[in-house]
Design a protein around this motif. Sequence first.
Motif, short mmCIF file in Angstrom:
data_model
loop_
_atom_site.label_atom_id
_atom_site.label_comp_id
_atom_site.label_asym_id
_atom_site.label_seq_id
_atom_site.Cartn_x
_atom_site.Cartn_y
_atom_site.Cartn_z
N GLY A 162 0.76 -1.32 0.07
CA GLY A 162 -0.07 -0.03 -0.10
C GLY A 162 0.77 1.23 0.04
O GLY A 162 1.98 1.08 0.42
N HIS A 203 -7.80 0.56 -1.83
CA HIS A 203 -6.17 0.32 -1.53
C HIS A 203 -5.46 1.09 -2.70
O HIS A 203 -5.51 0.87 -3.75
CB HIS A 203 -5.91 -1.26 -1.59
CG HIS A 203 -4.28 -1.71 -1.49
ND1 HIS A 203 -3.75 -1.69 -0.11
CD2 HIS A 203 -3.57 -2.00 -2.49
CE1 HIS A 203 -2.65 -2.23 -0.35
NE2 HIS A 203 -2.35 -2.39 -1.64
N TYR A 205 -1.73 2.24 -4.24
CA TYR A 205 -0.26 1.71 -4.43
C TYR A 205 0.45 2.34 -5.56
O TYR A 205 -0.06 3.00 -6.51
CB TYR A 205 -0.25 -0.06 -4.77
CG TYR A 205 -1.04 -0.41 -6.01
CD1 TYR A 205 -2.36 -0.60 -6.24
CD2 TYR A 205 -0.27 -0.41 -7.34
CE1 TYR A 205 -2.91 -1.01 -7.25
CE2 TYR A 205 -0.88 -0.76 -8.52
CZ TYR A 205 -1.95 -1.21 -8.54
OH TYR A 205 -2.74 -1.60 -9.77
N GLU A 351 -10.03 3.98 7.24
CA GLU A 351 -10.10 2.39 7.55
C GLU A 351 -10.15 2.14 9.03
O GLU A 351 -9.26 2.78 9.77
CB GLU A 351 -8.82 1.73 6.89
CG GLU A 351 -8.84 0.29 7.01
CD GLU A 351 -7.91 -0.50 6.22
OE1 GLU A 351 -7.08 0.16 5.16
OE2 GLU A 351 -7.60 -1.65 6.40
#
Length: 404
Positions: A162, A203, A205, A351
């Motif tokens: 991540g 997510h 990246y 989150e």
Amino acid sequence: MAKPLPVYPVASASGATITLADGRELTDGMASWWCAIHGYNVPELNAAISAQTSKMSHVMFGGFTHEPAVELGKRLVSITPEGLNKVFLADSGSVSVEVAMKMAVQYQHARGERGRGKLLTFRGGYHGDTTGPMSVCDPETGMHGLFNGFLPVHHFAGRPPGGFNVPLDKEYLKELAATFRLHAHECAAFICEPVVQGAGGMHFYNPGYLRAVKDLCKEYGLLLIFDEIATGFGRTGMMFAAEHAGFTPDIMCLGKALTGGYMTLAATLCTDEVAEVISQGEARVLMHGPTFMANPLACAVAVASIDLLLKSPWQERITQLSKNLSLHLRAAAQMDAVKEVRVLGGIGVVETHQAVDVAKIQAFFVKRGVWIRPFGTRIYLMPPYILSESETRKLCSAILEWVA
Ligand code: PMP
């Protein structure tokens, strides 16, 4: 179902406000699952649909073509990364992914590569709910267990570590290369959501992982499919997330914001090379032809939505939205219930450690005049781009109040 979650009857929607049948007004943090980028009841989009309705709502797209489809095709070719010159219009995001998979398989077949019936993908992805896309969704959070024996079995590489700005992890890159070494010879293509895995966990990246995937695809003869159904049309701060990586994939799927959230429509684009190879194959054409392919109403509103987006200061809006989300969600990072706060473009994620109770949190948010629909441990915002700072603050405050 026997015990459905509560639902809220909606009477109308305008701008970034959804009005319930009982008169309550909700500020929209979801853009109706990420597609209503201009908000609701948009005069330009209403006009495009009305004008098209009086010409024709639908004609078959076999043997016929029409101006809305041609105009949409031209716009898609001009705004997507250089080289994606061929457009297939499909009815929904999932179908466009099915089409992308079939393109890849037909491409390999036409090249005489008969043993490449599988796909390779990252864990943690989400590509839709029809059978093909479902089979490349995350094997744990997706529905593989439930549909075991029914779904085709594909190959999975680990989820990329991540963080959009977090430097590349060399160990992970080694694992990725090892997965290719093991399975790539059986695969037609690698499919992934570039930069943001959406429904699989919000997510983010580093786009550098996409460059690594591209090199591996080239080395092992795989096509690379970018599913930009969630990321396309500005959401991550670039018109397409592929631009963060700086190269053109072989195939790209678009949907959701394509029509500004007015109608269901999706597109699968590919390079000339992919189209030419498929055309030399046994079938000579792409084996897909849905009834509502290139529906004129949907194409007309998609054209109007793209024109409206290009005319708007969309990049400044996303930059501002991003700053506002970062500013107003920041305090959540200090709270015990929160694991991480992250923002990229017009996406803000809080989150939590514990999964939320959707019915409970939904009622809490509706009471506070906002529409936010979390899943699992992800409370997130993906609002219309036209959101004002005070509306953004209102959405973020409701989240902070919940996690406090
Ligand atoms: N791919 C991605 C990345 C998505 O986010 C979605 C929808 N959430 C889909 C595919 C499926 O699109 P649809 O729901 O229009 O079939």
